[in-house]
Design an enzyme around this catalytic site. Structure first.
Site, PDB file in Angstrom:
ATOM      1  CG  ASP A  23       7.682   5.392  -6.081  1.00 21.65           C
ATOM      2  OD1 ASP A  23       7.207   6.464  -5.468  1.00 21.65           O
ATOM      3  OD2 ASP A  23       7.871   5.534  -7.287  1.00 21.65           O
TER       4      ASP A  23
ATOM      5  CD  GLU B 100       3.459   6.699  -4.084  1.00 26.36           C
ATOM      6  OE1 GLU B 100       3.288   8.203  -4.412  1.00 26.36           O
ATOM      7  OE2 GLU B 100       3.892   6.297  -4.801  1.00 26.36           O
TER       8      GLU B 100
END
Length: 743
Positions: free
Chosen positions: A422, A475
């Protein structure tokens, strides 16, 4: 005959020079409890000292070779709970019997055991290269010198004193102070007589004498159900895996040529059922989710973060226990069984993993030993302004080992198939979401976070070396070059990267009224300019259906029918575009409402004709995607895609070919207006009969039913640079997949 195992002398009051140590122990200030407590040489024998405040009586039980143990009452040498007794050199071991107000307890002395962690382990941890750190740090059920108990260890190099506290010592930090291994800053202690299920924390005294709020174990493998915050001693993970077939084929199922379609879900809100915790269990999730995903045809699921997190409203993106599956859904063993069941159903499991930042909760990592241990001390480097969280200090070897150890722990122990990392962009740039004057440049004066870059390269190398067939997914929303390139040539080493640019462009296009789409065709075509610069996943994730954005369906233009037609067309366009696929839960049946973590999905949409139609569209797309190699095997090669029509702005039609060696081509035709186009000629690479393999305007999908029932014969009339062509009827707001008819 006189037995000398216990010398028959009366213990005296402590010597004056001992009083300072006793005071430090009793007052919880002792930096080195092993220097006084336990067994020590004194005169011709040994003396054993223990600290048990509130005990009525303490008895020393000495082992004797070939004879029954000899028991002796210990003398209280300090009224606050210090006891002592002498023992001969010949006694190999001893134990204790303690009388409390409610009865006797038989145990062993924690301070009778030697060091627990080997010198090589300490060295490798300090160097940042310990690949089995999950087996060294934290709480582990162990047997030391034939005695069962729990071995605790924690990194707190700047602490004055560290104690393990829990129900077993009434959370009294004076009772179990730990031994410091100076070379690595690790504190350790073996506590006999306890086992799995024990709640515990670490009580840490800073160098200034301040006792910090009790800290959860950073390496805990299980934790209390929030809002409670204690760590829990987990039993060894002894799951009997039955996923050998999946693991043997995993490399090919997750390679660059594989069809990968990912169903992203937030476990607490996928379905809510009555349970003691208020959350669906891993067992119930397996019973419900696995057949659902199997029917829908996704190859993988991606779980939003399941590493233990204190605040449910963070959706898991503010974790504190990087080694513990959240207790909201069950035990670590139950999570392992869930993954195993997914694999046996040929479904891969990806988890979101958050090394970018952590919350400021007092029981967590912040100011862990009274200093900025895990985070940077300068808020320009260590504080994330957007999320009000703290940023890991990637320059510390021990921090990198903590994080890489976590990654390996999930991949090796739980057979997780991939980690989606993330907020990579926030790690790469020192000025991420900061104004001038709010960030510190790197040593060269630049904005790149060189320590984070080195960490990611190290992480990808470790994953490649130890779990070569597992996926590492970034990401990452910027144009940082080489995210999926090998570290050896300057890349970061991820297997895949989310294509945020494609997502933003195409969503913007789909939100346009069809009347105006003719002016925005570049939103569809631009993605092919950079499609081969990385190994992309096309994401329609949870981020696109929160914070006031509405659901995907609500962002489509038009009346109810047209909204659903637009969404079906969007999915079909996406599934035919180069790149792997990801869809957030609820999108498969066109949920009307924006997603909220406190509500389950709108499952009633499965009973609605249009909602069910979107579901059937997705099922058909996944089926075709897995069966036709041309749709996936050349995702990252130029020869896997060919534009046929990219400039028909008048009709707002796009067409392209997906192709692969030794595979039939797939012609993709997109009509992005509600106008039916008759007798529309499109060039194709070969003659003969072509058939519709998918048409999002089918009745089954909720469409108007304008389809080609039988084969369409390609004529020798050239079009779009090809010698043959098809004449088609293009249904409204629809996408068709056509292929040569097989014999």
């Amino acid at each position: 005959m006189t037995d000398t195992t216990l010398t028959q002398v009366t213990e005296k009051s402590p010597k004056p020079q001992e009083q300072g140590l006793i005071d430090a122990i009793v007052e919880g200030r002792c930096h080195d409890p092993f220097s006084y407590l336990g067994r020590h040489r004194e005169g011709r024998g040994n003396i054993v000292r223990v600290f048990y405040p509130d005990a009525v009586e303490v008895r020393l039980v000495a082992e004797r070779k070939g004879k029954p143990p000899l028991e002796k009452k210990m003398e209280r040498i300090d009224e606050r709970g210090i006891y002592a007794a002498t023992i001969s050199l010949q006694a190999p071991r001893y134990s204790l019997r303690i009388l409390w107000a409610d009865g006797w307890q038989e145990t062993h002395d924690p301070y009778s055991f030697g060091t627990l962690i080997g010198d090589l382990d300490l060295y490798l941890f300090s160097e940042g290269n310990h690949r089995d750190i999950d087996q060294i740090m934290g709480a582990h059920i162990a047997e030391v010198d034939g005695v069962a108990g729990v071995r605790f260890s924690v990194w707190a190099p700047n602490a004055l004193r560290v104690s393990v506290i829990g129900d077993f010592n009434i959370w009294d930090g004076r009772r179990h102070p730990m031994r410091l291994r100076h070379s690595a800053g690790i504190w350790e202690l073996f506590v006999p007589g306890i086992g799995s299920g024990e709640r515990y924390k670490f009580e840490i005294m800073a160098q200034n004498g301040t006792v910090l709020p009790a800290k959860a174990d950073p390496y805990a493998r299980y934790a209390e159900l929030p809002p409670a915050t204690a760590s829990i001693v987990a039993p060894p993970l002894e799951h009997h895996w039955e996923d050998q077939d999946w693991m043997a084929k995993r490399a090919s199922r997750q390679g660059l040529e594989a069809p990968i379609s990912i169903y992203e879900l937030h476990v607490p809100s996928w379905q809510r059922i009555n349970s003691p915790t208020g959350y669906i269990s891993w067992n119930d999730l397996g019973d419900r989710l696995i057949p659902y995903i199997k029917d829908l045809g996704f190859t993988h699921i991606e779980l939003m973060p399941i590493t233990e997190y204190p605040f449910s409203g963070s959706w898991g993106y503010q974790p504190l226990s990087m080694y513990a599956p959240t207790s909201r859904h069950g035990t670590p063993a139950e999570f392992a069984r869930f993954v195993d069941r997914c694999h046996q159903a040929s479904i891969g499991v990806i988890i979101d993993w958050v090394p970018a930042h952590f919350p400021t909760d007092a029981h967590g990592l912040a100011l862990f030993d009274g200093t900025h241990l895990y985070e940077h001390s300068d808020p320009k480097e260590g504080y994330h302004q957007d999320w009000h969280t703290l940023i890991y200090n990637f320059g510390r070897t021990e921090i990198r080992n903590f994080l890489t150890g976590s990654a390996l722990y999930w991949l090796r122990n739980f057979h997780v198939d991939g980690l989606r990392v993330d907020a990579v962009a926030s790690m790469l740039y020192r000025d991420y979401s900061r104004k001038d004057g709010e960030w510190c440049p790197n040593i060269y004066g630049g904005r790149e976070n060189l320590e984070a870059v080195n960490f990611m390269r190290e992480l990808s190398g470790i994953v490649r070396d130890y779990c070569h067939d597992a996926m590492l997914i970034a990401e990452e929303s910027t144009a940082w070059p080489g995210v999926t390139a090998p570290p050896e040539i300057g890349g970061l080493g991820f297997r895949y990267k989310w294509n945020m640019g494609w997502m933003h462009d195409t969503l913007r296009y789909m939100q346009q009224d069809p009347l105006w789409r003719r002016y925005h065709g570049s939103d569809v075509t631009f993605g092919m300019i950079y499609a081969y610069t990385e190994h992309f996943i096309l994401p329609l994730s949870h981020d696109e259906v929160v914070h006031g954005k509405g659901s995907l369906l609500s962002r489509m233009p038009g009346d109810d029918w047209r909204r659903h037609a637009n969404l079906r067309a969007y999915y079909a366009l996406m599934w035919a575009y180069p790149g792997k696929k990801l869809l957030f839960m609820g999108g498969e049946f066109a949920q009307w409402e924006e997603w909220h973590n406190d509500r389950e999905l709108a499952w009633h949409r499965m009973n609605d004709k249009l909602g069910r139609g979107v579901f059937e569209t997705m099922r058909a797309l996944n089926g075709l995607y897995q069966s036709e190699r041309a749709l996936s095997s050349r995702d990252f090669q130029h020869d896997g895609f060919r534009w046929v029509i990219a400039d028909d702005t008048e009709n707002t039609v796009f067409a392209w070919l997906r192709q692969a060696p030794d595979a039939d081509p797939v012609l993709v035709v997109c009509n992005m207006t509600p106008v039916v186009h008759h007798d529309y000629r499109i060039g194709v690479p070969m003659g003969g009969d072509w058939v519709e393999r998918l048409n999002t305007d089918q009745d089954l999908f909720g469409g108007s039913g304008i389809v080609h029932e039988g084969p369409i014969t390609a004529s020798r009339e050239s079009a779009h640079g090809m010698e043959h062509s098809l004449v088609l009827t293009l249904p409204p707001l629809a996408v068709m997949y056509l292929m040569p008819r097989r014999g």
